[in-house]
Scaffold this active site. Structure first.
Site, short mmCIF file in Angstrom:
data_model
loop_
_atom_site.label_atom_id
_atom_site.label_comp_id
_atom_site.label_asym_id
_atom_site.label_seq_id
_atom_site.Cartn_x
_atom_site.Cartn_y
_atom_site.Cartn_z
N GLU A 174 0.83 -1.23 0.00
CA GLU A 174 0.00 0.00 0.00
C GLU A 174 0.85 1.27 0.00
O GLU A 174 0.68 2.14 0.85
CB GLU A 174 -0.97 -0.01 1.19
CG GLU A 174 -1.98 -1.13 1.10
CD GLU A 174 -3.13 -1.03 2.11
OE1 GLU A 174 -3.04 -0.24 3.07
OE2 GLU A 174 -4.13 -1.75 1.90
N GLU A 293 -5.63 -8.26 -0.51
CA GLU A 293 -6.33 -7.93 0.74
C GLU A 293 -7.78 -7.68 0.38
O GLU A 293 -8.08 -6.76 -0.39
CB GLU A 293 -5.74 -6.69 1.41
CG GLU A 293 -4.42 -6.95 2.10
CD GLU A 293 -3.96 -5.77 2.95
OE1 GLU A 293 -4.82 -5.08 3.56
OE2 GLU A 293 -2.75 -5.54 3.00
N GLN A 350 -7.82 -11.07 7.28
CA GLN A 350 -6.65 -11.91 7.37
C GLN A 350 -7.08 -13.31 7.78
O GLN A 350 -8.24 -13.64 7.53
CB GLN A 350 -5.65 -11.26 8.34
CG GLN A 350 -5.21 -9.86 7.88
CD GLN A 350 -4.03 -9.29 8.63
OE1 GLN A 350 -3.40 -9.93 9.46
NE2 GLN A 350 -3.72 -8.01 8.36
O1 AHR Z 1 -5.20 -5.95 6.81
C1 AHR Z 1 -5.06 -4.84 7.66
C2 AHR Z 1 -4.33 -3.69 7.01
O2 AHR Z 1 -5.12 -3.17 5.97
C3 AHR Z 1 -3.02 -4.00 6.34
O3 AHR Z 1 -1.95 -3.97 7.21
C4 AHR Z 1 -2.88 -2.91 5.33
O4 AHR Z 1 -2.16 -3.30 4.20
C5 AHR Z 1 -4.31 -2.51 5.01
O5 AHR Z 1 -4.50 -1.17 5.11
#
Ligand code: AHR
Length: 503
Positions: A174, A293, A350
């Site tokens: 990011e 993500e 996650q």
């Molecule tokens: O998944 C949580 C966070 O979300 C990660 O660390 C980041 O890449 C995103 O903003």
């Protein structure tokens, strides 16, 4: 009852092969994902290395093919060398992304051991926030070079004779986000990503690389960011990343369930941008997408603001997911399957405790959140070839999207097993939806099972005390008619998996 929906699929009209890495996930050094999640040496079910075997079993149930690591925002301030070598000599560090203390009890080698135990592989991210090409190439050398060089011999000295052979690598995380340690403009990032990619591949030409795309559809620099980054990196990377999270902040469930239409558009725009750069470069290579993500994330936002900084593994981002979250997760999985031709990797963000399908209590139980189920069903049954879904469905208008189809669905043909599986969400919150499915050239079939995830309460969730409050049953109504069509009634607000055996 609403008007019925129709879906036609044909063996000869395909979108593409499902790359198994579409069902990947993510473990970041954040909150209780690592400490108290996958690793808790004091837990009664911990193995000799301190990994929780109850968590490992739940992870294995998902058949996760790849796990991104070690971040996320965390990676942009991480020195990977802090996490290798004798554990008693490792340093505790202030971790600036999430304002915690990182004890470094788990690092690269332990994570690779955990991957082997979980039957998965690693997608490793390098730090392009505070660091650059030098540390990235050293990390590839430490991880993948056989022996006979400083970093590979150090790995051997640390007890890992064989190289880890990590195939997939993310060039930072990011990097467009102002919240990111060492964030960059697209041109700054494009240059450093290109130079890092070159040296990483010079160490190990077999690796594949993911460049950072925008950290969300709503970023002001999207999609110019993708175009600029790919201008710089086109010859050196295989994938560009996409990240997207949704939340039902206004408690408007019909609108919430429509959000995957934004994901469809996001994918479409990134594919178009990749192809635009391909045309400019007169290149043969197609850049693929790594949606590394994605999830629902909003329940824990208020609680997270109250967490005191500088503790080890505080309960951060611990969203407790409800039934409607599982439905949107199902829709998001369908969105990615519908573009299996270009979305080759994806990571539910996650895996454990942190916005995760698996939750744990320190020293106590581990259980499945509602979102575990659509993720598990697609991962277990959604391998093969995605078929073009021709869908006719009644529609509704929501706050952010018009013409939202009540039926969201896709079908996957597994030739090896002679099976077709239909994944379907009925977005209607009050009414069941009759579905007529025409399998055209597939010929005769029989129903293996029709799995349904339904609940009268959109806000119903699973907890440590009631871990099975929301769980699927196998009593769906799908049946094959005399004319060979499949008919089913999809309950209101439901996730459905209709498994057919071709006979
Ligand atoms: O998944 C949580 C966070 O979300 C990660 O660390 C980041 O890449 C995103 O903003």
């Amino acid at each position: 009852m609403t008007k019925k929906a129709k879906m036609i699929v044909d063996k000869d009209f395909t979108i593409g092969e499902v790359d198994s890495r579409l069902y990947g996930s993510f473990i970041e050094h954040l909150g209780r994902a690592v400490y108290g999640g996958i690793y808790e040496p004091e837990h009664p079910q911990a193995d000799e290395q301190g990994f929780r075997t109850d968590v490992l079993e739940l992870v294995k149930g998902l058949q996760v093919p790849i796990v991104r690591y070690p971040g996320g925002n965390f990676v942009s301030g991480y020195n990977w060398e802090d996490g290798v070598g004798p554990i008693e000599q490792r340093k505790k560090r202030l971790e600036l992304a999430w304002r915690t203390v990182e004890p470094n009890l788990v690092g690269l080698n332990e994570f690779m051991d955990w991957c082997r135990k979980a039957n998965t592989e690693a997608m490793m991210a390098v730090n392009l926030g505070t660091r650059g090409p030098d540390q990235a190439r050293e990390l590839v050398e430490y991880s993948n070079h056989k022996s006979g060089s400083y970093w590979s011999d150090l790995r051997i000295q640390h007890g890992y004779k064989d190289p880890h052979n990590i195939k997939t690598w993310c060039l930072g995380n990011e990097m467009d986000g102002p919240w990111q340690i060492g964030s960059k403009t697209a041109a700054e990032y494009g240059r450093i990503a290109c130079e890092t990619a070159k040296v990483m591949k010079w160490v190990d030409p077999s690796i594949e690389l993911v460049a950072c795309g925008s950290s969300g559809l709503g970023m002001a620099t999207f999609p110019e960011w993708e175009a600029t980054v790919l201008e710089h990196t086109y010859d050196h990377v295989e994938y560009i990343s996409l990240h997207q999270y949704y939340g039902n902040r206004d408690n408007d469930s019909a609108n919430f369930l429509a959000q995957s239409m934004g994901m469809d558009k996001f994918i479409h725009t990134v594919v178009s941008t990749c192809d635009y750069i391909q045309a400019k470069k007169r290149g043969k290579k197609k850049i693929h997408l790594s949606f590394d993500e994605w999830n629902v994330w909003y329940h824990s936002n208020d609680a997270d603001r109250k967490i005191e900084p500088w503790s080890i593994a505080p309960p951060q981002l611990e969203d407790i997911y409800n039934h409607e979250d599982a439905l949107l997760v199902g829709c998001m999985l369908i969105s990615m399957l519908k573009r299996a031709d270009r979305v080759k990797m994806a990571c539910m963000a996650q895996l454990v405790n942190v916005i995760a399908p698996i939750m744990t209590v320190n020293g106590g139980a581990a259980w499945k959140q509602t979102i575990y189920y659509p993720y598990m069903h697609t991962s277990v049954f959604g391998r093969g070839t995605v078929l073009v879904p021709l869908i006719q469905s009644p529609k509704y208008d929501a706050k952010d999207y018009t013409d939202v189809s009540y039926l969201e669905a896709v079908a996957v043909h597994n030739e090896e097993k002679s099976e077709v599986t239909i994944f379907a969400v009925n977005r209607h919150l009050e009414e069941a939806l009759p579905l007529e499915l025409d399998l055209r050239s597939f010929g005769a079939s029989r129903i293996i099972e029709h799995i349904v995830l339904e609940s009268d309460d959109l806000k119903a969730a699973n907890t440590a005390d009631a871990p099975d409050n929301v769980k699927p049953h196998h009593g769906g109504s799908a049946a094959v008619t005399d004319s060979g069509q499949v008919q089913a009634t999809l309950s209101k607000a439901s996730w459905n998996v209709i498994r057919l055996k071709l006979v």
